[in-house]
Design a protein around this motif. Structure first.
Motif, PDB file in Angstrom:
ATOM      1  N   VAL A  15       0.830  -1.217   0.000  1.00  0.00           N
ATOM      2  CA  VAL A  15       0.000   0.000   0.000  1.00  0.00           C
ATOM      3  C   VAL A  15       0.860   1.262   0.000  1.00  0.00           C
ATOM      4  O   VAL A  15       0.552   2.250   0.666  1.00  0.00           O
ATOM      5  CB  VAL A  15      -0.984   0.014   1.202  1.00  0.00           C
ATOM      6  CG1 VAL A  15      -2.112   1.023   0.961  1.00  0.00           C
ATOM      7  CG2 VAL A  15      -1.618  -1.343   1.427  1.00  0.00           C
ATOM      8  N   ASP A  16       1.947   1.230  -0.752  1.00  0.00           N
ATOM      9  CA  ASP A  16       2.782   2.430  -0.829  1.00  0.00           C
ATOM     10  C   ASP A  16       2.513   3.251  -2.080  1.00  0.00           C
ATOM     11  O   ASP A  16       2.845   4.432  -2.131  1.00  0.00           O
ATOM     12  CB  ASP A  16       4.267   2.082  -0.740  1.00  0.00           C
ATOM     13  CG  ASP A  16       4.673   0.969  -1.700  1.00  0.00           C
ATOM     14  OD1 ASP A  16       3.817   0.524  -2.507  1.00  0.00           O
ATOM     15  OD2 ASP A  16       5.836   0.538  -1.651  1.00  0.00           O
ATOM     16  N   GLY A  17       1.912   2.647  -3.086  1.00  0.00           N
ATOM     17  CA  GLY A  17       1.614   3.394  -4.297  1.00  0.00           C
ATOM     18  C   GLY A  17       1.413   2.480  -5.478  1.00  0.00           C
ATOM     19  O   GLY A  17       1.153   1.274  -5.332  1.00  0.00           O
ATOM     20  N   ILE A  18       1.541   3.062  -6.673  1.00  0.00           N
ATOM     21  CA  ILE A  18       1.283   2.361  -7.927  1.00  0.00           C
ATOM     22  C   ILE A  18       2.591   2.238  -8.703  1.00  0.00           C
ATOM     23  O   ILE A  18       3.311   3.218  -8.868  1.00  0.00           O
ATOM     24  CB  ILE A  18       0.262   3.140  -8.779  1.00  0.00           C
ATOM     25  CG1 ILE A  18      -1.042   3.346  -7.998  1.00  0.00           C
ATOM     26  CG2 ILE A  18      -0.014   2.425 -10.100  1.00  0.00           C
ATOM     27  CD1 ILE A  18      -1.938   4.418  -8.593  1.00  0.00           C
ATOM     28  N   ASP A  19       2.882   1.029  -9.170  1.00  0.00           N
ATOM     29  CA  ASP A  19       4.032   0.798 -10.041  1.00  0.00           C
ATOM     30  C   ASP A  19       3.510   0.434 -11.422  1.00  0.00           C
ATOM     31  O   ASP A  19       2.620  -0.413 -11.561  1.00  0.00           O
ATOM     32  CB  ASP A  19       4.909  -0.342  -9.509  1.00  0.00           C
ATOM     33  CG  ASP A  19       5.580   0.008  -8.196  1.00  0.00           C
ATOM     34  OD1 ASP A  19       6.096   1.129  -8.077  1.00  0.00           O
ATOM     35  OD2 ASP A  19       5.579  -0.844  -7.282  1.00  0.00           O
ATOM     36  N   ALA A  20       4.064   1.078 -12.460  1.00  0.00           N
ATOM     37  CA  ALA A  20       3.640   0.803 -13.833  1.00  0.00           C
ATOM     38  C   ALA A  20       4.869   0.680 -14.722  1.00  0.00           C
ATOM     39  O   ALA A  20       5.867   1.374 -14.526  1.00  0.00           O
ATOM     40  CB  ALA A  20       2.724   1.908 -14.344  1.00  0.00           C
ATOM     41  N   VAL A  21       4.781  -0.210 -15.706  1.00  0.00           N
ATOM     42  CA  VAL A  21       5.874  -0.393 -16.665  1.00  0.00           C
ATOM     43  C   VAL A  21       5.302  -0.498 -18.070  1.00  0.00           C
ATOM     44  O   VAL A  21       4.144  -0.896 -18.264  1.00  0.00           O
ATOM     45  CB  VAL A  21       6.716  -1.658 -16.374  1.00  0.00           C
ATOM     46  CG1 VAL A  21       7.335  -1.608 -14.982  1.00  0.00           C
ATOM     47  CG2 VAL A  21       5.904  -2.929 -16.576  1.00  0.00           C
ATOM     48  N   VAL A  22       6.140  -0.145 -19.048  1.00  0.00           N
ATOM     49  CA  VAL A  22       5.882  -0.491 -20.449  1.00  0.00           C
ATOM     50  C   VAL A  22       6.725  -1.721 -20.748  1.00  0.00           C
ATOM     51  O   VAL A  22       7.956  -1.687 -20.624  1.00  0.00           O
ATOM     52  CB  VAL A  22       6.266   0.655 -21.407  1.00  0.00           C
ATOM     53  CG1 VAL A  22       6.048   0.212 -22.862  1.00  0.00           C
ATOM     54  CG2 VAL A  22       5.471   1.906 -21.111  1.00  0.00           C
ATOM     55  N   LEU A  23       6.047  -2.811 -21.092  1.00  0.00           N
ATOM     56  CA  LEU A  23       6.742  -4.066 -21.377  1.00  0.00           C
ATOM     57  C   LEU A  23       6.678  -4.348 -22.876  1.00  0.00           C
ATOM     58  O   LEU A  23       5.598  -4.418 -23.451  1.00  0.00           O
ATOM     59  CB  LEU A  23       6.101  -5.223 -20.605  1.00  0.00           C
ATOM     60  CG  LEU A  23       6.804  -6.583 -20.741  1.00  0.00           C
ATOM     61  CD1 LEU A  23       8.137  -6.566 -19.991  1.00  0.00           C
ATOM     62  CD2 LEU A  23       5.914  -7.711 -20.217  1.00  0.00           C
ATOM     63  N   LEU A  80       3.496   7.815 -17.318  1.00  0.00           N
ATOM     64  CA  LEU A  80       4.387   6.791 -17.860  1.00  0.00           C
ATOM     65  C   LEU A  80       4.558   6.980 -19.370  1.00  0.00           C
ATOM     66  O   LEU A  80       5.678   6.916 -19.890  1.00  0.00           O
ATOM     67  CB  LEU A  80       3.827   5.399 -17.559  1.00  0.00           C
ATOM     68  CG  LEU A  80       4.539   4.209 -18.202  1.00  0.00           C
ATOM     69  CD1 LEU A  80       5.972   4.086 -17.689  1.00  0.00           C
ATOM     70  CD2 LEU A  80       3.765   2.914 -17.938  1.00  0.00           C
ATOM     71  N   LEU A  81       3.463   7.208 -20.077  1.00  0.00           N
ATOM     72  CA  LEU A  81       3.534   7.405 -21.521  1.00  0.00           C
ATOM     73  C   LEU A  81       4.377   8.637 -21.875  1.00  0.00           C
ATOM     74  O   LEU A  81       5.174   8.610 -22.820  1.00  0.00           O
ATOM     75  CB  LEU A  81       2.133   7.539 -22.108  1.00  0.00           C
ATOM     76  CG  LEU A  81       1.288   6.257 -22.136  1.00  0.00           C
ATOM     77  CD1 LEU A  81      -0.140   6.580 -22.578  1.00  0.00           C
ATOM     78  CD2 LEU A  81       1.900   5.209 -23.055  1.00  0.00           C
ATOM     79  N   THR A  82       4.191   9.708 -21.122  1.00  0.00           N
ATOM     80  CA  THR A  82       4.977  10.922 -21.351  1.00  0.00           C
ATOM     81  C   THR A  82       6.458  10.642 -21.151  1.00  0.00           C
ATOM     82  O   THR A  82       7.311  11.037 -21.972  1.00  0.00           O
ATOM     83  CB  THR A  82       4.524  12.047 -20.410  1.00  0.00           C
ATOM     84  OG1 THR A  82       3.150  12.360 -20.685  1.00  0.00           O
ATOM     85  CG2 THR A  82       5.371  13.294 -20.595  1.00  0.00           C
TER      86      THR A  82
END
Length: 370
Positions: A15-23, A80-82
């Motif tokens: 519950v620390d935040g959101i992680d996102a990746v482009v794979l 992330l996209l930016t």
């Protein structure tokens, strides 16, 4: 050979935040092109934590939080996209795990609940979203978790090598990859969750950096024995759990009965030992080879004290997943990007040998962006 881009989004039990990746997926090759993390505000974090346990007005609060998380996931994707200099049109789909609030695979009517409005995420980002990955497995009699072992096998299996992939988030889980055996994996129990809660309560820090606070304490054997007596640890796989089973309130009840000489720093040391022992005990019980290796990912990979203790307790040699070319914080988000890829291509992504389901399934539900 197809060359596709997927976004994976993960917000876990820490519950620390959101992680996102482009794979980028090219055949059987996986490359994280870019990543972005968005920390939860104190208010959002408290709302999630409060909904882990029964409380007042839950349905209204859950509904509001579902919408808020959908908007936060969308904000994370846009940033992330930016950062990646990509457009929405470049992305085949988003794989979004959502935020788990309840995981009850052993109830009379088993269920698992993740929130984060996929309709809001899809319509705001203009990208198709695959979400709700766990329910199909539960419907087939499985635990619905852990789901990452299938990706671990796709990305890290090496013929002739016995490997363990250890993910240490709020809850810890392991994947066993061995050439002569089916892939297995399960939740071992608390990872960082109880340690994070305890240091936040006493030092107002979100986590114990490198395990430095725990390293200054002494293990309280009586408390450790009580913690290890939790019935979850005696269960045989397939099994899975969540923070709603290893709750802050249950920890408070146990620690309130300790004598005054047990200091908060000693309890932190004991909680670290709990995580280390429960992971190491499970690995040692099933390790087949003297050359077996273990690779740690998730936030626990940065807890030096925990890694050192795992190295002392475990038969396999211990490394962080960097050794296999992945950032430890990218693995879970990458797994859900891969799960979206599997859904899009109508390929199964569950492992009955892990979850106990009656058969493999194509996991997820599709939300079109328009």
């Amino acid at each position: 050979m197809n060359n596709e881009l997927y976004i994976g989004i993960m917000s876990g039990t820490s519950v620390d935040g959101i992680d996102a990746v482009v794979l980028q997926i090219t055949g059987s090759q996986f490359t994280v092109l870019e990543s972005f993390s968005l920390a939860f505000t104190h208010t959002i974090k408290q709302e999630i934590l409060e909904l882990f346990e029964p409380s007042y007005n839950e349905i209204d609060r859950l509904g509001e939080l579902d919408k808020q998380l959908g908007l936060l996931y969308a904000q994370c994707v846009k940033q992330l996209l930016t950062k990646a200099k990509l457009k929405a049109s470049h992305i085949t789909a988003i794989g979004c795990h959502g935020q788990t609030l309840r995981h009850r695979p052993n109830n009379t009517h088993p269920f698992t609940l993740q929130i984060g409005d996929a309709c809001v995420l899809a319509s705001t980002t203009h990208i198709d979203v695959v979400s709700d990955f766990r329910k199909a497995d539960v419907a087939l009699g499985g635990q619905g978790a852990p789901l990452t072992p299938a990706f671990h096998h796709a990305a890290f299996h090496a013929s002739g090598h016995e490997r363990f992939i250890i993910n240490i988030g709020g809850i810890a889980n392991i994947t066993h990859l061995a050439s002569q055996h089916a892939v297995t994996g399960w939740d071992t129990g608390p990872g960082n969750g109880l340690m994070d809660y305890w240091i936040n309560k006493h030092l107002q820090k979100p986590y114990d950096h490198a395990g430095q606070w725990a390293s200054r304490g002494h293990i309280d054997q009586s408390l450790l024995d009580q913690l290890l007596a939790h019935p979850y640890f005696a269960k045989s796989p397939p099994k899975s759990t969540g923070k709603e089973e290893f709750t802050h309130s249950s920890l408070e009840q146990l620690t309130s009965s300790l004598c005054p000489s047990v200091k908060p720093v000693d309890i932190q040391a004991t909680l670290l030992e709990l995580t280390a022992q429960t992971i190491a005990n499970d690995i040692n019980r099933i390790s087949h080879s003297s050359s077996a290796e273990a690779f740690v990912c998730g936030g626990g990979a940065f807890n030096t004290q925990l890694i050192n203790r795992l190295q002392q307790l475990s038969k396999p040699s211990m490394h962080t997943i960097d050794a296999l070319g992945f950032d430890p914080m990218h693995i879970e988000a990458a797994a859900f990007a891969w799960l979206a890829h599997q859904f899009v291509h109508r390929q199964t992504s569950s492992l009955p040998s892990v979850t106990g389901a009656s058969k493999p399934a194509i996991l997820g539900a599709l939300t079109r962006h328009g």
